[in-house]
Design a protein around this motif. Structure first.
Motif, mmCIF file in Angstrom:
data_model
loop_
_atom_site.group_PDB
_atom_site.id
_atom_site.type_symbol
_atom_site.label_atom_id
_atom_site.label_comp_id
_atom_site.label_asym_id
_atom_site.label_seq_id
_atom_site.Cartn_x
_atom_site.Cartn_y
_atom_site.Cartn_z
ATOM 1 N N ASN A 127 -1.496 16.114 3.870
ATOM 2 C CA ASN A 127 -2.166 15.274 4.859
ATOM 3 C C ASN A 127 -1.562 15.509 6.245
ATOM 4 O OD1 ASN A 127 -2.466 12.737 6.526
ATOM 5 N ND2 ASN A 127 -3.757 12.201 4.772
ATOM 6 N N ASP A 128 -2.418 15.492 7.279
ATOM 7 C CA ASP A 128 -1.956 15.714 8.650
ATOM 8 C C ASP A 128 -0.906 14.697 9.102
ATOM 9 O OD1 ASP A 128 -3.710 17.855 8.871
ATOM 10 O OD2 ASP A 128 -5.272 16.684 9.873
ATOM 11 N N GLN A 129 -0.919 13.516 8.516
ATOM 12 C CA GLN A 129 -0.010 12.449 8.938
ATOM 13 C C GLN A 129 1.209 12.296 8.024
ATOM 14 O OE1 GLN A 129 -2.758 9.192 9.004
ATOM 15 N NE2 GLN A 129 -3.387 9.624 11.109
ATOM 16 N N VAL A 130 1.391 13.213 7.099
ATOM 17 C CA VAL A 130 2.475 13.073 6.124
ATOM 18 C C VAL A 130 3.851 13.038 6.788
ATOM 19 C CG1 VAL A 130 2.821 15.532 5.562
ATOM 20 C CG2 VAL A 130 3.221 13.773 3.828
ATOM 21 N N ASP A 131 4.036 13.752 7.882
ATOM 22 C CA ASP A 131 5.341 13.749 8.537
ATOM 23 C C ASP A 131 5.721 12.372 9.083
ATOM 24 O OD1 ASP A 131 6.046 16.355 7.977
ATOM 25 O OD2 ASP A 131 5.122 17.150 9.798
ATOM 26 N N MET A 132 4.739 11.572 9.435
ATOM 27 C CA MET A 132 5.016 10.222 9.940
ATOM 28 C C MET A 132 5.533 9.313 8.821
ATOM 29 S SD MET A 132 1.923 9.624 12.718
ATOM 30 C CE MET A 132 1.015 8.692 11.556
ATOM 31 N N ALA A 133 5.273 9.683 7.577
ATOM 32 C CA ALA A 133 5.656 8.840 6.441
ATOM 33 C C ALA A 133 6.890 9.361 5.709
ATOM 34 C CB ALA A 133 4.479 8.749 5.467
ATOM 35 N N ARG A 134 7.550 10.377 6.230
ATOM 36 C CA ARG A 134 8.693 10.979 5.544
ATOM 37 C C ARG A 134 9.824 9.982 5.264
ATOM 38 N NH1 ARG A 134 9.105 16.487 4.960
ATOM 39 N NH2 ARG A 134 11.372 16.333 4.913
ATOM 40 N N GLY A 135 9.984 8.998 6.069
ATOM 41 C CA GLY A 135 11.054 8.010 5.883
ATOM 42 C C GLY A 135 10.678 6.860 4.970
ATOM 43 N N MET A 136 9.458 6.856 4.476
ATOM 44 C CA MET A 136 8.978 5.768 3.618
ATOM 45 C C MET A 136 8.983 6.205 2.155
ATOM 46 S SD MET A 136 5.681 4.595 5.882
ATOM 47 C CE MET A 136 5.269 3.237 4.810
ATOM 48 N N THR A 137 9.109 5.240 1.270
ATOM 49 C CA THR A 137 8.974 5.533 -0.158
ATOM 50 C C THR A 137 7.492 5.533 -0.521
ATOM 51 O OG1 THR A 137 9.042 3.218 -0.843
ATOM 52 C CG2 THR A 137 11.167 4.391 -0.677
ATOM 53 N N LEU A 138 7.183 6.105 -1.669
ATOM 54 C CA LEU A 138 5.790 6.073 -2.130
ATOM 55 C C LEU A 138 5.333 4.633 -2.342
ATOM 56 C CD1 LEU A 138 5.774 9.084 -4.612
ATOM 57 C CD2 LEU A 138 4.519 8.912 -2.452
ATOM 58 N N LYS A 139 6.221 3.797 -2.825
ATOM 59 C CA LYS A 139 5.874 2.385 -3.035
ATOM 60 C C LYS A 139 5.523 1.721 -1.708
ATOM 61 C CE LYS A 139 5.367 -1.234 -5.609
ATOM 62 N NZ LYS A 139 4.233 -1.334 -6.521
ATOM 63 N N ALA A 140 6.239 2.045 -0.641
ATOM 64 C CA ALA A 140 5.935 1.490 0.680
ATOM 65 C C ALA A 140 4.624 2.040 1.221
ATOM 66 C CB ALA A 140 7.071 1.790 1.648
ATOM 67 N N ILE A 141 4.351 3.301 0.945
ATOM 68 C CA ILE A 141 3.103 3.933 1.397
ATOM 69 C C ILE A 141 1.904 3.300 0.697
ATOM 70 C CG2 ILE A 141 1.798 6.112 1.357
ATOM 71 C CD1 ILE A 141 4.545 7.525 1.728
ATOM 72 N N GLN A 142 2.111 2.785 -0.484
ATOM 73 C CA GLN A 142 1.035 2.188 -1.275
ATOM 74 C C GLN A 142 0.278 1.109 -0.507
ATOM 75 O OE1 GLN A 142 2.242 -0.111 -4.737
ATOM 76 N NE2 GLN A 142 0.495 0.690 -5.890
ATOM 77 N N GLN A 143 0.952 0.341 0.324
ATOM 78 C CA GLN A 143 0.287 -0.737 1.061
ATOM 79 C C GLN A 143 -0.745 -0.202 2.052
ATOM 80 O OE1 GLN A 143 2.905 -3.022 3.634
ATOM 81 N NE2 GLN A 143 4.224 -1.222 3.910
ATOM 82 N N TYR A 144 -0.577 1.052 2.489
ATOM 83 C CA TYR A 144 -1.507 1.637 3.450
ATOM 84 C C TYR A 144 -2.643 2.405 2.775
ATOM 85 C CZ TYR A 144 2.299 0.491 6.569
ATOM 86 O OH TYR A 144 3.275 -0.188 7.260
ATOM 87 N N SER A 145 -2.446 2.750 1.520
ATOM 88 C CA SER A 145 -3.464 3.498 0.787
ATOM 89 C C SER A 145 -3.480 3.069 -0.679
ATOM 90 C CB SER A 145 -3.171 5.000 0.907
ATOM 91 O OG SER A 145 -4.209 5.754 0.353
ATOM 92 N N PRO A 146 -3.806 1.801 -0.936
ATOM 93 C CA PRO A 146 -3.728 1.285 -2.312
ATOM 94 C C PRO A 146 -4.719 1.923 -3.285
ATOM 95 C CG PRO A 146 -4.761 -0.330 -0.865
ATOM 96 C CD PRO A 146 -4.266 0.788 0.006
ATOM 97 N N ASP A 147 -5.804 2.473 -2.769
ATOM 98 C CA ASP A 147 -6.771 3.124 -3.658
ATOM 99 C C ASP A 147 -6.277 4.481 -4.144
ATOM 100 O OD1 ASP A 147 -8.471 0.966 -3.356
ATOM 101 O OD2 ASP A 147 -9.622 1.912 -1.737
ATOM 102 N N GLU A 148 -5.444 5.134 -3.362
ATOM 103 C CA GLU A 148 -4.910 6.447 -3.726
ATOM 104 C C GLU A 148 -3.533 6.337 -4.381
ATOM 105 O OE1 GLU A 148 -6.441 9.461 -3.557
ATOM 106 O OE2 GLU A 148 -8.212 8.312 -2.998
ATOM 107 N N VAL A 149 -2.695 5.490 -3.842
ATOM 108 C CA VAL A 149 -1.323 5.333 -4.341
ATOM 109 C C VAL A 149 -1.302 4.084 -5.225
ATOM 110 C CG1 VAL A 149 1.113 5.234 -3.714
ATOM 111 C CG2 VAL A 149 -0.496 6.384 -2.196
#
Length: 105
Positions: free
Chosen positions: A67-89
């Motif tokens: 994803n083009d924005q993956v570098d912005m999320a490098r410091g987050m866990t997958l669990k934290a990312i889940q709140q922004y993309s609950p349908d995918e994560v």
């Protein structure tokens, strides 16, 4: 003088006491080894930097690692990312990722 006598007594007592660390071995651990990576404790950047872990994430969440924005999320866990993309994560995908990550040591 009294302090000196107390200190001398403590020193003699300690000097004559065997050191336990030298005579005993560590008990065998019955707890399972902690996984190297988890979706709740390991940041995405660490997972992306490990080619095997990155492949596991990509397998269960296709497109996330490219994803083009993956570098912005490098410091987050997958669990934290889940709140922004609950349908995918999803919880099911995170569980599947954790199951595979647990096999890495």
């Amino acid at each position: 003088m009294r302090r000196f006598l107390i200190a001398a007594a403590v020193t003699l007592t300690l000097a004559s006491t065997p050191v336990l660390a030298q005579t005993t071995s560590a008990p065998a651990s019955s707890a399972p080894a902690k996984p190297k990576y988890t979706s709740t404790d390991t940041d995405l950047g660490t997972l992306l930097d490990d080619p095997v872990a990155k492949a596991i994430v990509e397998k269960h969440i296709p497109g996330l690692t490219t994803n083009d924005q993956v570098d912005m999320a490098r410091g987050m866990t997958l669990k934290a990312i889940q709140q922004y993309s609950p349908d995918e994560v999803t919880d099911a995908r995170l569980a599947a990722i954790d199951a595979e990550l647990a096999k890495l040591h």
